[in-house]
Design a protein around this motif. Sequence first.
Motif, PDB file in Angstrom:
ATOM      1  N   ASP A  53      34.076  64.118 -22.379  1.00  0.00           N
ATOM      2  CA  ASP A  53      33.130  65.067 -21.787  1.00  0.00           C
ATOM      3  C   ASP A  53      33.543  65.452 -20.368  1.00  0.00           C
ATOM      4  OD1 ASP A  53      31.622  64.909 -24.052  1.00  0.00           O
ATOM      5  OD2 ASP A  53      29.777  64.275 -23.057  1.00  0.00           O
TER       6      ASP A  53
ATOM      7  N   VAL B 233      30.228  67.851 -26.827  1.00  0.00           N
ATOM      8  CA  VAL B 233      29.798  67.179 -25.601  1.00  0.00           C
ATOM      9  C   VAL B 233      28.470  66.459 -25.840  1.00  0.00           C
ATOM     10  CG1 VAL B 233      30.964  68.788 -24.045  1.00  0.00           C
ATOM     11  CG2 VAL B 233      28.649  69.292 -24.821  1.00  0.00           C
ATOM     12  N   HIS B 234      28.044  65.708 -24.843  1.00  0.00           N
ATOM     13  CA  HIS B 234      26.757  65.016 -24.934  1.00  0.00           C
ATOM     14  C   HIS B 234      25.609  65.954 -24.584  1.00  0.00           C
ATOM     15  CE1 HIS B 234      23.986  61.622 -24.845  1.00  0.00           C
ATOM     16  NE2 HIS B 234      23.503  62.109 -23.711  1.00  0.00           N
TER      17      HIS B 234
END
Length: 305
Positions: A187, A220-221
């Motif tokens: 990320d 991504v988070h």
Amino acid sequence: MTVLITSGSAYSDIDAFACATALAEALQHKGQTAVAWLPGPPNLTIPAEFHHHPAFGLSCPAGKYDVILVDLSDPAHIPDELAVEQVVAVFDHHFGHEEFWASSDAKTFIEPVGAAATLIWEEILSLKIAQYLSAVVLKALCCAIVSNTACFRLPLTTQRDRDALETIEGMLAIETDWRERFLREMDDGIFKNLKRALTTDTKIIQLTATQSFCVGQIEVHDRARAIESLGSLVAAGEDLPDIVVVAARSVERTSLVSTRIKVAEKLADFYGVKVAKKDALFECRLPSFQLRKMMLQDFSRVMLD
């Protein structure tokens, strides 16, 4: 004859890297002359520690080869330096080209698993040389399985992926919390280098002889941070692919983002969702968690309409 193990030429992701390097090392332990060659530059799914691996050659190694394709089965994406007739085996988890390879002499292993690395690990087990593999390729295989299944969050994850990862982790004697650390590090790299992340993770889909479209992806988070970062790129004058797949692990949902309202409206109509506008971006939030590889056929139908 030397075996050349390779993948697509546009870019190389962690799955292609892990498959090529692990299989090459395995075949070498079996006494074959094998080399991994990845013509595409490494994208940000590949940890920096692997970026200078000799597999990332600037040109195809000289010589005649039998070719093994990994994480690739589309004949249109075979590196220009090689011919379809050289291909003796195909390992992939993307579907759509099974009939093509069925009419060839190549052995095909195109199966519904989360990561192509899982297929390569199973092949290595069948060769009975797993215990001789280096820590480098074992770690790469782990990273590939975690990345391609979003640490088992994706519905395409299979028990075969879980078994492969847990076995390799046991050989490396690493704790399972490394998985989330790896994803967080990925990320950070994406957000620090978002333009490069998109450039090296965009697929060009050819619809007709004259019509194509581009699909980028970031996994991504944080969905909100991703949308904001994409908006900042556009505000700075950068172009985005026709569709950007934003796969957000925190909510286990995927957004499809475009700067083109007509594209967003087509996607929204196809998936039965609404279009949300944020500055110059149009976002379709899907109710499920998917990666680009799971939706490419859908995108082709949408863009042809």
